[in-house]
Each structure stands twice: as structure tokens, then as C-alpha cells.
Design a protein around this motif. Structure first.
Motif, PDB file in Angstrom:
ATOM      1  N   ASP A   1     -36.431  48.907  14.266  1.00 56.61           N
ATOM      2  CA  ASP A   1     -37.020  48.146  15.101  1.00 56.61           C
ATOM      3  C   ASP A   1     -37.002  48.394  16.609  1.00 56.61           C
ATOM      4  OD1 ASP A   1     -34.559  47.070  15.834  1.00 56.61           O
ATOM      5  OD2 ASP A   1     -34.954  45.053  15.206  1.00 56.61           O
TER       6      ASP A   1
ATOM      7  N   THR B   1     -29.284  42.663  25.361  1.00 54.96           N
ATOM      8  CA  THR B   1     -30.091  43.626  24.170  1.00 54.96           C
ATOM      9  C   THR B   1     -31.233  43.794  24.672  1.00 54.96           C
ATOM     10  OG1 THR B   1     -29.037  42.145  22.344  1.00 54.96           O
ATOM     11  CG2 THR B   1     -31.167  43.202  22.023  1.00 54.96           C
TER      12      THR B   1
ATOM     13  N   ARG C   1     -34.231  48.263  18.599  1.00 56.17           N
ATOM     14  CA  ARG C   1     -33.270  47.356  19.151  1.00 56.17           C
ATOM     15  C   ARG C   1     -32.028  48.009  19.580  1.00 56.17           C
ATOM     16  NH1 ARG C   1     -29.904  42.483  17.809  1.00 56.17           N
ATOM     17  NH2 ARG C   1     -30.090  43.299  15.734  1.00 56.17           N
TER      18      ARG C   1
ATOM     19  N   THR D   1     -35.257  46.269  23.718  1.00 58.98           N
ATOM     20  CA  THR D   1     -35.981  46.868  22.467  1.00 58.98           C
ATOM     21  C   THR D   1     -36.747  47.944  23.077  1.00 58.98           C
ATOM     22  OG1 THR D   1     -36.046  44.817  21.169  1.00 58.98           O
ATOM     23  CG2 THR D   1     -37.473  46.483  20.674  1.00 58.98           C
TER      24      THR D   1
ATOM     25  N   GLN E   1     -27.113  51.179  18.278  1.00 59.77           N
ATOM     26  CA  GLN E   1     -28.330  50.676  17.523  1.00 59.77           C
ATOM     27  C   GLN E   1     -28.083  50.944  15.911  1.00 59.77           C
ATOM     28  OE1 GLN E   1     -31.845  53.337  16.669  1.00 59.77           O
ATOM     29  NE2 GLN E   1     -32.703  51.781  18.079  1.00 59.77           N
TER      30      GLN E   1
END
Length: 436
Positions: free
Chosen positions: A397, A412, A399, A414, A388
Motif C-alpha cells: 500500500d 506515517t 505506507r 503513504t 516499509q
């Protein structure tokens, strides 16, 4: 049986046969529990042997204690002697999972369905054996939500977070042992909060503080800290950094917490931190802070011997002083480290590959962004990196990116809103049905 031999208790001991149902001379087979006698009369002499036949034990074979979600594993059970040595494979075994939503039985094997814990039970008649299985996702995350910390596992395929330890204290820097049975982590758990290393089973049970408290400061108040645990190659010891004896140094202690085995591996006036252990050799790497703008990565044997400073002489472009290099992590089987590097001119951390033999960087996996730090972990097989990139001090964020060793993105995801990532590491990794 040979002529002259007689089995007196044929319900307990019988004649042994081969595949063609022919009698094997001189051999007999135990059939059930009890006492049996075999008599021999040869050349007018008589002798009698007494056998006590006991039921064998049962041992489940080939089942790892920790499985990756989605893994399929063949299961077998063998009869065993009292000393644990194996006899023939057991047939007609009845298999049972105590939670089929976690571990499901399949013909000849099991499937790990979702993160959790279940017992696998094998039985033949009254004889049985039980093994406990923890199912984890690919990653172990320490997160924070509503001011409370959690240790959770994340399954990449299912894209699902599952709590391992969710309590009022939580933890950070959670790392799984090489055999997948235990997790070491940091937590603050008392009225005078100071981070301490704790160990628990992979399912969150059996929580215990690793290192015995040491009184210090005025009136014995604890004024020292412990940081970032790491496992030795064989899982017998845990490394960590602490200022329990003054400056921050690297320590090692047996996983059972035996204080007689507590060893201080570094000494000096510098700050040593962010220790990591190699999976494919008895080695460690750690970060040494030189000054506020400079830190180096050092390599040493697992006992702290043969210390080598890998990065002390490196100077970057437009550098006003040294380069900040730290957070080392071994790449299993590659002879490399991954580490973060921050040039004073960039204002952000880059993730780089570093060759241990050549003692030089060989590639950049993640380019720096001003004001950004990188939290990352290398998979146990050395084929993937999860990271990250976020504002220094946390936030961002949510992600998380998974890449290969060439920096190519693989996946990816989140984190849900309101969940902050504190640290990440790898959980279970399956290769051909085996935990690695």
C-alpha cells in the motif's frame, strides 16, 4: 609609531590605533592595495622598508554543503590570506542567494526552504566567495512509476516528494555520503543492462560510474553485477558487493574511482552481500548466504580484517535448519545493529535490534507478517528508523512508518498511488543548525 619612524604612503599603510583611538607604538595597518614605504632613522642611521599590500580574500564560514528542509543556520564571512588561513571576521558583507525559494536570506543567517540547490554569495566590494548548498528532505527514496525509476527526497514535515534524479534509467539503493555532498546508488544504463554503482552530487549533478568496467564471459560480454553501495565512515571509500571475480564478495574502492585502490575484502565460495558501513567507527557489517534457507550477519573492520560471524550458531523455535538474518545496519552511538530475521516457521521478516558486544538480539522493533519483507533505514543520529513492510518482491500500500529505537511510531506517510518504493535511506538531519 615609534619616534623616528615615518610612513611615506599613508593612503596605503596607516597608523594603528587601539579601542581608545590611541596610537599603538611600533604597529601600522594596511589600508588599501598598493605599495607603501616606511622609513626609520635611529642614531643617525636610516633604513627604508617597502610593503606590497594586497586585498585579502573572503571565505564563507560555518555553512554546511547540505541542509535539511527547514533548517536555520547563522552565516559569517572572514577575510583570508592567499594560503586560505583566516584573518578577522568581515563586516559590511552583502549576502545573496541565487534561489531564495530554496535558500532564503535572513538577518545574520539563512533558512533552507525546500529541496533543491542554490549558491550562497558573500561580497565586500569586489571581493567575494560562493558556496553551493543542496537542500534535502529527511529521507532519500528510490521509486518507480510508469516503469521509470527516480531518486527523490522526502521532507517529513512538508510531506512532499522532490526529484533529485529523474531520468529514463533511474536508480536504486541510493545512500548519502557522511558529509552530505554526494549520493551513491545502483543503476542500469546501457544496452546490456547490469547494475553498476554510480556517484553524483547531492543535487543530482556530476553523475559518473564508480568502478571501471571489466570484460568477462564470451566475447568479453559483461556477465557480472554490482549491488548495494555503502559509504565508509570518513566518506573516502565506497563498499559494494559484486561477482566480478566469480562469487559475490565485498569490495571497497576510493570515492574517486581509482582502480589502483579497488580492494576485495572477502574471499570464498559463499555469497556476501548487503554491506553497510558504521558512522562512528571504521567497521562494516554484511550478510553471508549459507544456503537457500540460512544466512548470517558478519562484522569486520573496514579493511575486511578480524571478521566475526555474529549469528551463525543461532537456531530458532521449530526451525528446520538455520535462520535467515540479513540487511544489517549500524545504529550510531548504540553499539548495535538492526537486521532482519526470518525464521522458517514465521514466513515473514522481523526487524530486530542486535547487541554487538553481547552478540545477541535485544529487542524486536517490527513483528513479522507472513509473506512480508521489510525495507528499512536507520537515521544518521541513530534515533529513528524508517521502514516499509510489504509483500516480498515489492508492491503493497505504499505506507512508510518512522519509529524510535523502542519501536514507538512517530510518523506515517503513504506514497501517492502509482508510485512504488524500491529502497529508502536517510537524507539531511539537522542538529543545532549543523549537518550530521
Amino acid at each position: 609609531m615609534l619616534p623616528g619612524f615615518e610612513i611615506l604612503d599613508s593612503l596605503v599603510v596607516g597608523v594603528d590605533h587601539n579601542a581608545n583611538e590611541q596610537i599603538i607604538e611600533g604597529q601600522c595597518r594596511a589600508l588599501r592595495e598598493g605599495t607603501a614605504r616606511v622609513r626609520a632613522i635611529l642614531a643617525g642611521c636610516e633604513h627604508e622598508w617597502v610593503f606590497q599590500v594586497e586585498s585579502p580574500g573572503l571565505l564563507i564560514r560555518g555553512v554546511p554543503s547540505t541542509l535539511l528542509t527547514g533548517s536555520e543556520v547563522d552565516v559569517r564571512a572572514h577575510y583570508s590570506k592567499a594560503d586560505g588561513s583566516l584573518l578577522d571576521e568581515a563586516f559590511g558583507v552583502t549576502w545573496e542567494s541565487t534561489d531564495s525559494s530554496v535558500v532564503e536570506m535572513r538577518l545574520g543567517g539563512i533558512v533552507a526552504r525546500r529541496p533543491g540547490q542554490a549558491d550562497l554569495i558573500a561580497s565586500v566590494g569586489a571581493t567575494r566567495d560562493t558556496v553551493s548548498i543542496s537542500v534535502l528532505g529527511d529521507l532519500i527514496l528510490t521509486t518507480e512509476r510508469d516503469g521509470r525509476g527516480r531518486i527523490e527526497t522526502y521532507a517529513l514535515e512538508r510531506q512532499e516528494l522532490t526529484p533529485i534524479l529523474a531520468d529514463e534509467y533511474g536508480g536504486t539503493d541510493a545512500v548519502l555520503s557522511p558529509d552530505g555532498t554526494s549520493i551513491a546508488f545502483l543503476s542500469q544504463r546501457d544496452e546490456d543492462p547490469a547494475p553498476r554503482v554510480y556517484v553524483m552530487s547531492a543535487d543530482g549533478s556530476g553523475l559518473r560510474q564508480l568502478v571501471e568496467e571489466k570484460g568477462s564471459g564470451i566475447f568479453g560480454l559483461r556477465r557480472y553485477y554490482e549491488t548495494r553501495p555503502a559509504w565508509s565512515q570518513d566518506g573516502s571509500r565506497i563498499y559494494f558487493s559484486s561477482n566480478r571475480d566469480g562469487d559475490y564478495d565485498i569490495y571497497a574502492i576510493p570515492v574517486d574511482g581509482n582502480m589502483n585502490g579497488l580492494t576485495r575484502l572477502t574471499e570464498g565460495r559463499s555469497v556476501e552481500r548487503n554491506v553497510t558501513g558504521a558512522r562512528d567507527g571504521p567497521s562494516i557489517a554484511y550478510e553471508r548466504v549459507v544456503d537457500v534457507d540460512d544466512s548470517d550477519v558478519l562484522f569486520a573492520l573496514g579493511d575486511g580484517g578480524e571478521e566475526i560471524n555474529l549469528t551463525e550458531d543461532r537456531v530458532g523455535e521449530n526451525a528446520r535448519g538455520g535462520i535467515h538474518e540479513g540487511k544489517p545496519a549500524f545504529v550510531p552511538g548504540a553499539g548495535e545493529l538492526l537486521l532482519v530475521e526470518e525464521n522458517p516457521g514465521s514466513g515473514g521478516e522481523a526487524l530486530i535490534r542486535f547487541d554487538l558486544s553481547a552478540r545477541q538480539r535485544v529487542g524486536v522493533l517490527v513483528e513479522p507478517q507472513r509473506g512480508q519483507e521489510i525495507v528499512f533505514a536507520v537515521s544518521p543520529l541513530g534515533d529513528r528508523v524508517a521502514y516499509q513492510q510489504r509483500p516480498k518482491g515489492g508492491g503493497g500500500d505504499g505506507r512508510v512508518v518512522v519509529i524510535d529505537l523502542e519501536g514507538r511510531p512517530l510518523q506515517t506517510f503513504t506514497l501517492p498511488a502509482g508510485i512504488g518504493l524500491q529502497s529508502l535511506s536517510w537524507g539531511a538531519v539537522s542538529t543545532n543548525g549543523r549537518f550530521r
